[in-house]
Design a protein around this motif. Structure first.
Motif, PDB file in Angstrom:
ATOM      1  N   THR A 114       1.035  -1.030  -0.388  1.00  0.00           N
ATOM      2  CA  THR A 114       0.211   0.476  -0.339  1.00  0.00           C
ATOM      3  C   THR A 114       1.126   1.333  -0.328  1.00  0.00           C
ATOM      4  O   THR A 114       1.061   1.922  -0.661  1.00  0.00           O
ATOM      5  CB  THR A 114      -1.084   0.063   1.119  1.00  0.00           C
ATOM      6  OG1 THR A 114      -2.009  -0.771   1.811  1.00  0.00           O
ATOM      7  CG2 THR A 114      -1.769   1.131   1.376  1.00  0.00           C
ATOM      8  N   GLU A 115       2.037   1.289   0.808  1.00  0.00           N
ATOM      9  CA  GLU A 115       2.665   2.360   1.002  1.00  0.00           C
ATOM     10  C   GLU A 115       3.159   2.441  -0.469  1.00  0.00           C
ATOM     11  O   GLU A 115       3.753   3.845  -1.036  1.00  0.00           O
ATOM     12  CB  GLU A 115       4.211   2.615   1.365  1.00  0.00           C
ATOM     13  CG  GLU A 115       5.195   3.151   2.046  1.00  0.00           C
ATOM     14  CD  GLU A 115       5.312   3.506   3.397  1.00  0.00           C
ATOM     15  OE1 GLU A 115       6.466   4.354   3.703  1.00  0.00           O
ATOM     16  OE2 GLU A 115       4.961   3.167   4.227  1.00  0.00           O
ATOM     17  N   CYS A 116       3.739   1.839  -1.543  1.00  0.00           N
ATOM     18  CA  CYS A 116       4.452   1.399  -2.527  1.00  0.00           C
ATOM     19  C   CYS A 116       3.146   2.597  -3.601  1.00  0.00           C
ATOM     20  O   CYS A 116       3.736   3.594  -3.982  1.00  0.00           O
ATOM     21  CB  CYS A 116       4.409   0.547  -3.401  1.00  0.00           C
ATOM     22  SG  CYS A 116       5.890  -0.726  -2.180  1.00  0.00           S
ATOM     23  N   LEU A 117       2.016   1.811  -3.148  1.00  0.00           N
ATOM     24  CA  LEU A 117       1.188   2.706  -4.419  1.00  0.00           C
ATOM     25  C   LEU A 117       0.730   3.982  -4.194  1.00  0.00           C
ATOM     26  O   LEU A 117       0.361   4.956  -4.422  1.00  0.00           O
ATOM     27  CB  LEU A 117      -0.672   1.468  -4.449  1.00  0.00           C
ATOM     28  CG  LEU A 117      -0.166   0.253  -5.199  1.00  0.00           C
ATOM     29  CD1 LEU A 117      -1.186  -0.302  -4.721  1.00  0.00           C
ATOM     30  CD2 LEU A 117       0.336   0.593  -6.132  1.00  0.00           C
ATOM     31  N   LEU A 118       0.993   4.415  -2.573  1.00  0.00           N
ATOM     32  CA  LEU A 118       0.480   5.736  -2.066  1.00  0.00           C
ATOM     33  C   LEU A 118       1.729   7.016  -2.982  1.00  0.00           C
ATOM     34  O   LEU A 118       1.544   8.117  -2.868  1.00  0.00           O
ATOM     35  CB  LEU A 118       0.456   5.722  -0.454  1.00  0.00           C
ATOM     36  CG  LEU A 118       0.016   7.030   0.237  1.00  0.00           C
ATOM     37  CD1 LEU A 118      -1.597   7.717   0.120  1.00  0.00           C
ATOM     38  CD2 LEU A 118      -0.582   6.198   2.087  1.00  0.00           C
ATOM     39  N   LEU A 119       2.643   6.284  -2.646  1.00  0.00           N
ATOM     40  CA  LEU A 119       3.953   7.328  -2.763  1.00  0.00           C
ATOM     41  C   LEU A 119       3.963   7.692  -4.403  1.00  0.00           C
ATOM     42  O   LEU A 119       3.981   8.998  -4.839  1.00  0.00           O
ATOM     43  CB  LEU A 119       5.265   6.668  -2.627  1.00  0.00           C
ATOM     44  CG  LEU A 119       5.784   6.522  -0.714  1.00  0.00           C
ATOM     45  CD1 LEU A 119       6.998   5.489  -1.328  1.00  0.00           C
ATOM     46  CD2 LEU A 119       5.596   7.419  -0.328  1.00  0.00           C
ATOM     47  N   ALA A 120       3.430   6.320  -5.322  1.00  0.00           N
ATOM     48  CA  ALA A 120       3.147   7.166  -6.763  1.00  0.00           C
ATOM     49  C   ALA A 120       1.350   8.189  -6.407  1.00  0.00           C
ATOM     50  O   ALA A 120       1.814   9.148  -7.237  1.00  0.00           O
ATOM     51  CB  ALA A 120       2.549   5.814  -7.420  1.00  0.00           C
ATOM     52  N   VAL A 121       1.191   7.740  -5.629  1.00  0.00           N
ATOM     53  CA  VAL A 121      -0.365   8.439  -5.550  1.00  0.00           C
ATOM     54  C   VAL A 121       0.597  10.577  -5.209  1.00  0.00           C
ATOM     55  O   VAL A 121      -0.364  10.972  -5.625  1.00  0.00           O
ATOM     56  CB  VAL A 121      -1.499   8.235  -4.554  1.00  0.00           C
ATOM     57  CG1 VAL A 121      -2.981   9.077  -4.559  1.00  0.00           C
ATOM     58  CG2 VAL A 121      -2.036   7.164  -5.368  1.00  0.00           C
ATOM     59  N   MET A 122       0.700   9.791  -4.144  1.00  0.00           N
ATOM     60  CA  MET A 122       1.749  11.534  -3.943  1.00  0.00           C
ATOM     61  C   MET A 122       2.479  11.921  -5.131  1.00  0.00           C
ATOM     62  O   MET A 122       2.253  13.229  -5.144  1.00  0.00           O
ATOM     63  CB  MET A 122       2.595  11.493  -2.732  1.00  0.00           C
ATOM     64  CG  MET A 122       1.675  10.767  -1.313  1.00  0.00           C
ATOM     65  SD  MET A 122       2.680  10.699  -0.095  1.00  0.00           S
ATOM     66  CE  MET A 122       3.009  12.491   0.642  1.00  0.00           C
ATOM     67  N   ALA A 123       3.874  11.178  -5.539  1.00  0.00           N
ATOM     68  CA  ALA A 123       3.856  11.795  -6.871  1.00  0.00           C
ATOM     69  C   ALA A 123       2.667  12.481  -7.386  1.00  0.00           C
ATOM     70  O   ALA A 123       3.469  13.800  -8.869  1.00  0.00           O
ATOM     71  CB  ALA A 123       4.819  10.722  -7.626  1.00  0.00           C
ATOM     72  N   PHE A 124       2.301  12.241  -8.003  1.00  0.00           N
ATOM     73  CA  PHE A 124       1.021  12.166  -9.045  1.00  0.00           C
ATOM     74  C   PHE A 124       0.174  13.392  -8.394  1.00  0.00           C
ATOM     75  O   PHE A 124       0.237  14.422  -9.295  1.00  0.00           O
ATOM     76  CB  PHE A 124      -0.152  11.236  -9.473  1.00  0.00           C
ATOM     77  CG  PHE A 124      -1.715  11.856  -9.959  1.00  0.00           C
ATOM     78  CD1 PHE A 124      -1.169  11.950 -12.100  1.00  0.00           C
ATOM     79  CD2 PHE A 124      -2.276  11.940  -9.698  1.00  0.00           C
ATOM     80  CE1 PHE A 124      -2.072  12.846 -12.527  1.00  0.00           C
ATOM     81  CE2 PHE A 124      -3.738  12.587 -10.393  1.00  0.00           C
ATOM     82  CZ  PHE A 124      -3.053  12.399 -12.186  1.00  0.00           C
ATOM     83  N   ASP A 125      -0.280  13.660  -7.465  1.00  0.00           N
ATOM     84  CA  ASP A 125      -0.575  14.992  -6.678  1.00  0.00           C
ATOM     85  C   ASP A 125       0.120  16.172  -7.044  1.00  0.00           C
ATOM     86  O   ASP A 125      -0.085  17.370  -7.523  1.00  0.00           O
ATOM     87  CB  ASP A 125      -1.077  14.356  -5.286  1.00  0.00           C
ATOM     88  CG  ASP A 125      -1.051  15.274  -4.459  1.00  0.00           C
ATOM     89  OD1 ASP A 125      -2.584  16.286  -4.579  1.00  0.00           O
ATOM     90  OD2 ASP A 125      -0.337  16.377  -3.518  1.00  0.00           O
ATOM     91  N   ARG A 126       1.204  16.264  -6.437  1.00  0.00           N
ATOM     92  CA  ARG A 126       2.811  17.151  -6.276  1.00  0.00           C
ATOM     93  C   ARG A 126       3.340  17.604  -8.557  1.00  0.00           C
ATOM     94  O   ARG A 126       2.918  18.665  -8.914  1.00  0.00           O
ATOM     95  CB  ARG A 126       3.832  16.375  -6.535  1.00  0.00           C
ATOM     96  CG  ARG A 126       3.859  16.579  -4.699  1.00  0.00           C
ATOM     97  CD  ARG A 126       3.569  17.515  -3.760  1.00  0.00           C
ATOM     98  NE  ARG A 126       2.162  17.755  -4.082  1.00  0.00           N
ATOM     99  CZ  ARG A 126       1.973  19.145  -4.097  1.00  0.00           C
ATOM    100  NH1 ARG A 126       2.348  19.944  -3.999  1.00  0.00           N
ATOM    101  NH2 ARG A 126       0.529  19.038  -3.926  1.00  0.00           N
ATOM    102  N   TYR A 127       2.708  16.115  -9.276  1.00  0.00           N
ATOM    103  CA  TYR A 127       2.724  16.665 -11.343  1.00  0.00           C
ATOM    104  C   TYR A 127       1.728  17.206 -11.166  1.00  0.00           C
ATOM    105  O   TYR A 127       1.540  18.555 -11.580  1.00  0.00           O
ATOM    106  CB  TYR A 127       2.472  14.973 -11.599  1.00  0.00           C
ATOM    107  CG  TYR A 127       2.262  15.259 -12.827  1.00  0.00           C
ATOM    108  CD1 TYR A 127       3.203  16.336 -14.155  1.00  0.00           C
ATOM    109  CD2 TYR A 127       1.103  14.980 -13.460  1.00  0.00           C
ATOM    110  CE1 TYR A 127       2.628  16.041 -16.006  1.00  0.00           C
ATOM    111  CE2 TYR A 127       0.557  15.348 -14.695  1.00  0.00           C
ATOM    112  CZ  TYR A 127       1.315  15.541 -15.761  1.00  0.00           C
ATOM    113  OH  TYR A 127       1.221  16.030 -17.149  1.00  0.00           O
ATOM    114  N   VAL A 128       0.357  17.300 -10.580  1.00  0.00           N
ATOM    115  CA  VAL A 128      -0.781  18.471 -10.827  1.00  0.00           C
ATOM    116  C   VAL A 128      -1.007  19.930 -10.182  1.00  0.00           C
ATOM    117  O   VAL A 128      -1.020  20.232 -11.130  1.00  0.00           O
ATOM    118  CB  VAL A 128      -2.138  17.150 -10.488  1.00  0.00           C
ATOM    119  CG1 VAL A 128      -3.311  18.655 -10.813  1.00  0.00           C
ATOM    120  CG2 VAL A 128      -2.631  16.186 -11.208  1.00  0.00           C
TER     121      VAL A 128
END
Length: 313
Positions: A110-124
């Motif tokens: 879950t942490e692996c996927l959550l870190l990817a979600v946080m990266a997407f948030d920063r990208y947007v």
């Protein structure tokens, strides 16, 4: 004969560093300090993000989830490790081992996927700031969080089932501090290569795909930040994203080392130290990295503390 039928009535012996008794006291002190800092740091982040209205944004919503996850992640292993260090009989029940394996794997994935979600948030936020509120709406954020947790636990059930169904022919000594896939596979008396291949496939999905998406996101972010004319704007963007990249590097670097190579190729003691790093020390460092390098978090913490002290008076 599957593992469940063979082992359900027996305890596992967790060897840890039993062959190095001089390490027991330093390890106990280190674990106590790191676990205390982990609890205090992550609870503080959750409290500040919930109580301060200025932090009611997608970025801090995801950070709150990361803190909850890290708190549960370490709690799944550290209390039992501390208990075992303080006693001569370093065992864990079969049921306890299964629960520990499932929870540890689920929260790690879950942490692996959550870190990817946080990266997407920063990208947007950096590359498409005018559309940020529309794209990162509350419902979309909830769906991404739900997907991360559901996928993490689904992956855990699959990997745990494959690992636990391997025959072990009476072997009970787990050469590790806690129940983890590479250590449990070494107990098997059957050919583990087919299982290793399946586990490798799942590990690629959970580790390499998210880290690739993170790197792509930060590639676009770097290009966008370099186009910002304001030095203050560049510094703020790099400061926020730099914290995230430090966390990503620490967590993914050690996890990839541990899970994307055959279990037998990992040095016995080195593998234990790597597991301690991503399973215990990284959750401790996360709140320190995000709070010390984040101006908004530091200011919000001061505001919340001032409110608390005001009400006490």
């Amino acid at each position: 004969m599957n593992w469940a039928n063979e082992s359900s009535s027996k305890d596992f012996i967790l060897l840890g560093f039993s062959d190095k008794p001089w390490l027991q006291t330093p390890l106990l002190v280190l674990l106590l300090i790191s676990y205390t800092v982990t609890i205090f740091g992550n609870v503080s982040i959750m409290m500040v993000c919930i109580l301060d209205p200025k932090l009611h944004t997608p970025m801090y919503f995801f950070l709150t989830n990361l803190s909850i996850l890290d708190l549960c992640y370490t709690t799944s292993t550290v209390p039992h490790m501390l208990t075992n260090i303080c006693r001569n009989k370093k065992t864990i029940s079969y049921g306890g081992c299964v629960a520990q394996l499932i929870i540890f794997l689920a929260l790690g994935a879950t942490e692996c996927l959550l870190l990817a979600v946080m990266a997407f948030d920063r990208y947007v936020a950096i590359c498409r700031p005018l559309h940020y509120i529309v794209i990162m709406n509350p419902w979309f954020c909830l769906k991404m969080i739900g997907f991360s947790w559901l996928t993490g636990f689904s992956n855990s059930v699959l990997q745990s089932s494959l690992t636990l169904n391997m025959p072990r022919c009476g072997h009970q000594e787990v050469d590790h501090f806690f129940c983890e896939v590479p250590a449990l596979l070494k107990l098997s008396c059957a050919d583990t290569k087919p299982i290793e291949a399946e586990l490798f496939f799942f590990s690629v999905l959970i580790l390499l795909i998210p880290v690739t998406l993170i790197l792509i996101s930060y590639g676009f972010i770097a290009q966008a930040v370099l186009r910002i004319r304001s030095a203050e704007g560049q510094r703020k963007a790099f400061g926020t994203c730099g914290s995230h990249m430090v966390v990503v590097s620490l967590f993914f670097g050690t996890s990839i080392y541990m899970y994307l190579q055959p279990p037998l190729s990992t040095s016995k003691d080195w593998g234990k130290m790597v597991s301690l790093f991503y399973g215990i020390f990284t959750p401790m460092l996360n709140p320190l990295i995000y709070s010390l390098r984040n101006k908004d978090m530091k200011e919000a913490f001061k505001r919340v503390m001032s409110i608390i002290f005001f009400y006490k008076k």
